[in-house]
Scaffold this active site. Structure first.
Site, PDB file in Angstrom:
ATOM      1  N   HIS A  38      16.627  -2.299  52.529  1.00 45.88           N
ATOM      2  CA  HIS A  38      17.031  -3.170  51.550  1.00 45.88           C
ATOM      3  C   HIS A  38      17.933  -4.101  51.928  1.00 45.88           C
ATOM      4  O   HIS A  38      18.071  -5.254  51.313  1.00 45.88           O
ATOM      5  CB  HIS A  38      17.861  -2.190  50.371  1.00 45.88           C
ATOM      6  CG  HIS A  38      17.072  -1.029  49.882  1.00 45.88           C
ATOM      7  ND1 HIS A  38      15.925  -1.141  49.299  1.00 45.88           N
ATOM      8  CD2 HIS A  38      16.986   0.448  50.500  1.00 45.88           C
ATOM      9  CE1 HIS A  38      15.496   0.111  48.973  1.00 45.88           C
ATOM     10  NE2 HIS A  38      16.054   1.046  49.745  1.00 45.88           N
ATOM     11  N   HIS A  63      19.937  -0.740  45.894  1.00 47.00           N
ATOM     12  CA  HIS A  63      18.731  -1.342  46.329  1.00 47.00           C
ATOM     13  C   HIS A  63      19.089  -2.751  46.663  1.00 47.00           C
ATOM     14  O   HIS A  63      18.603  -3.638  47.378  1.00 47.00           O
ATOM     15  CB  HIS A  63      17.542  -1.213  45.752  1.00 47.00           C
ATOM     16  CG  HIS A  63      16.664   0.095  45.868  1.00 47.00           C
ATOM     17  ND1 HIS A  63      15.434   0.332  45.327  1.00 47.00           N
ATOM     18  CD2 HIS A  63      17.134   1.229  46.216  1.00 47.00           C
ATOM     19  CE1 HIS A  63      15.048   1.621  45.651  1.00 47.00           C
ATOM     20  NE2 HIS A  63      16.131   2.071  46.245  1.00 47.00           N
ATOM     21  N   THR A  92      23.667 -11.539  25.040  1.00 47.37           N
ATOM     22  CA  THR A  92      22.725 -10.614  25.364  1.00 47.37           C
ATOM     23  C   THR A  92      22.829 -10.243  26.853  1.00 47.37           C
ATOM     24  O   THR A  92      22.103  -9.608  27.335  1.00 47.37           O
ATOM     25  CB  THR A  92      21.355 -11.570  25.420  1.00 47.37           C
ATOM     26  OG1 THR A  92      21.523 -12.814  26.184  1.00 47.37           O
ATOM     27  CG2 THR A  92      21.106 -11.838  23.728  1.00 47.37           C
ATOM     28  N   ASP A 111      31.923 -14.706  27.634  1.00 48.77           N
ATOM     29  CA  ASP A 111      32.125 -15.753  26.627  1.00 48.77           C
ATOM     30  C   ASP A 111      32.458 -15.213  25.376  1.00 48.77           C
ATOM     31  O   ASP A 111      33.050 -13.783  25.312  1.00 48.77           O
ATOM     32  CB  ASP A 111      30.769 -16.554  26.512  1.00 48.77           C
ATOM     33  CG  ASP A 111      29.679 -15.832  25.753  1.00 48.77           C
ATOM     34  OD1 ASP A 111      29.883 -14.601  25.398  1.00 48.77           O
ATOM     35  OD2 ASP A 111      28.611 -16.360  25.356  1.00 48.77           O
ATOM     36  N   CYS A 124      28.216 -11.532  27.978  1.00 48.34           N
ATOM     37  CA  CYS A 124      27.809 -12.600  26.926  1.00 48.34           C
ATOM     38  C   CYS A 124      27.158 -11.812  25.702  1.00 48.34           C
ATOM     39  O   CYS A 124      27.073 -10.350  25.834  1.00 48.34           O
ATOM     40  CB  CYS A 124      27.123 -13.745  27.471  1.00 48.34           C
ATOM     41  SG  CYS A 124      25.423 -13.684  27.842  1.00 48.34           S
TER      42      CYS A 124
HETATM   43  C1  RB5 Z   1      26.362 -17.395  22.460  1.00 44.79           C
HETATM   44  O1  RB5 Z   1      26.024 -17.728  21.094  1.00 44.79           O
HETATM   45  C2  RB5 Z   1      24.957 -16.722  23.101  1.00 44.79           C
HETATM   46  O2  RB5 Z   1      24.010 -17.465  23.310  1.00 44.79           O
HETATM   47  C3  RB5 Z   1      25.415 -16.015  24.524  1.00 44.79           C
HETATM   48  O3  RB5 Z   1      26.518 -15.381  24.426  1.00 44.79           O
HETATM   49  C4  RB5 Z   1      24.459 -15.349  25.281  1.00 44.79           C
HETATM   50  O4  RB5 Z   1      24.069 -14.328  24.475  1.00 44.79           O
HETATM   51  C5  RB5 Z   1      23.491 -16.089  25.907  1.00 44.79           C
HETATM   52  O5  RB5 Z   1      22.691 -15.706  26.722  1.00 44.79           O
END
Ligand code: RB5
Length: 146
Positions: A133, A98, A67, A8, A65
């Site tokens: 596994h 695994h 996080t 994203d 993304c």
């Molecule tokens: C986008 O702002 C953010 O929420 C997305 O990139 C991600 O971190 C979601 O888990």
């Protein structure tokens, strides 16, 4: 290897950096977007990448993304996808050894480029161990069909 990569807006820059490094090492890299920092919804990116991965037989996928969490949750809703969210090198190697993860997910806002690259390398240099596994992975697949 044949690798498919997507992000994203939060992962747009890290995606570009990893794609350049992977190509430099001779890997084939398919970038499914996003192609700018304009906001997109990570479930859409996860759906596009995972559908292509399962259909076209890439070796594995990378999803990024902010996080790495949201895109991992979304990818794991798709039957046949085993997405591993990575933040340390040991888990990166185990995700292959695994879990035979076919997608790895990374957080661009939580990892520096060098750590992210180290995680990709750790995953790629590991091998699936099979045996018990595989039995456990078969049980995951049964959960999909409930
Ligand atoms: C986008 O702002 C953010 O929420 C997305 O990139 C991600 O971190 C979601 O888990």
């Amino acid at each position: 290897m044949r690798i498919i990569i997507g992000s994203d807006h939060g992962g747009y820059e890290l995606k570009g950096e990893l794609a350049v490094r992977l190509k430099k090492e001779g890997h084939e890299v398919e970038d499914i977007g996003c192609y700018s920092k304009d906001a997109v919804d990570y479930p859409d990116v996860a759906q596009t990448l995972c559908t292509r991965l399962l259909k076209d037989g890439y070796d594995f996928g990378i999803l990024i993304c902010g996080t790495g969490i949201g895109i991992s949750i979304a990818a794991n809703k798709i039957d046949g996808i085993r997405a591993a969210h990575l933040s340390d090198a040991y888990s990166a190697a185990m995700a292959k050894a695994h879990n035979n993860a076919n997608v790895i997910t990374l957080g661009a806002r939580t990892l520096g480029v060098e750590l992210a690259w180290n995680l990709v390398e750790s995953y790629m240099s590991s091998s699936f161990l099979g045996g018990v596994h595989q039995q456990r992975i078969d049980k995951i697949a049964k959960l999909e069909r409930r």
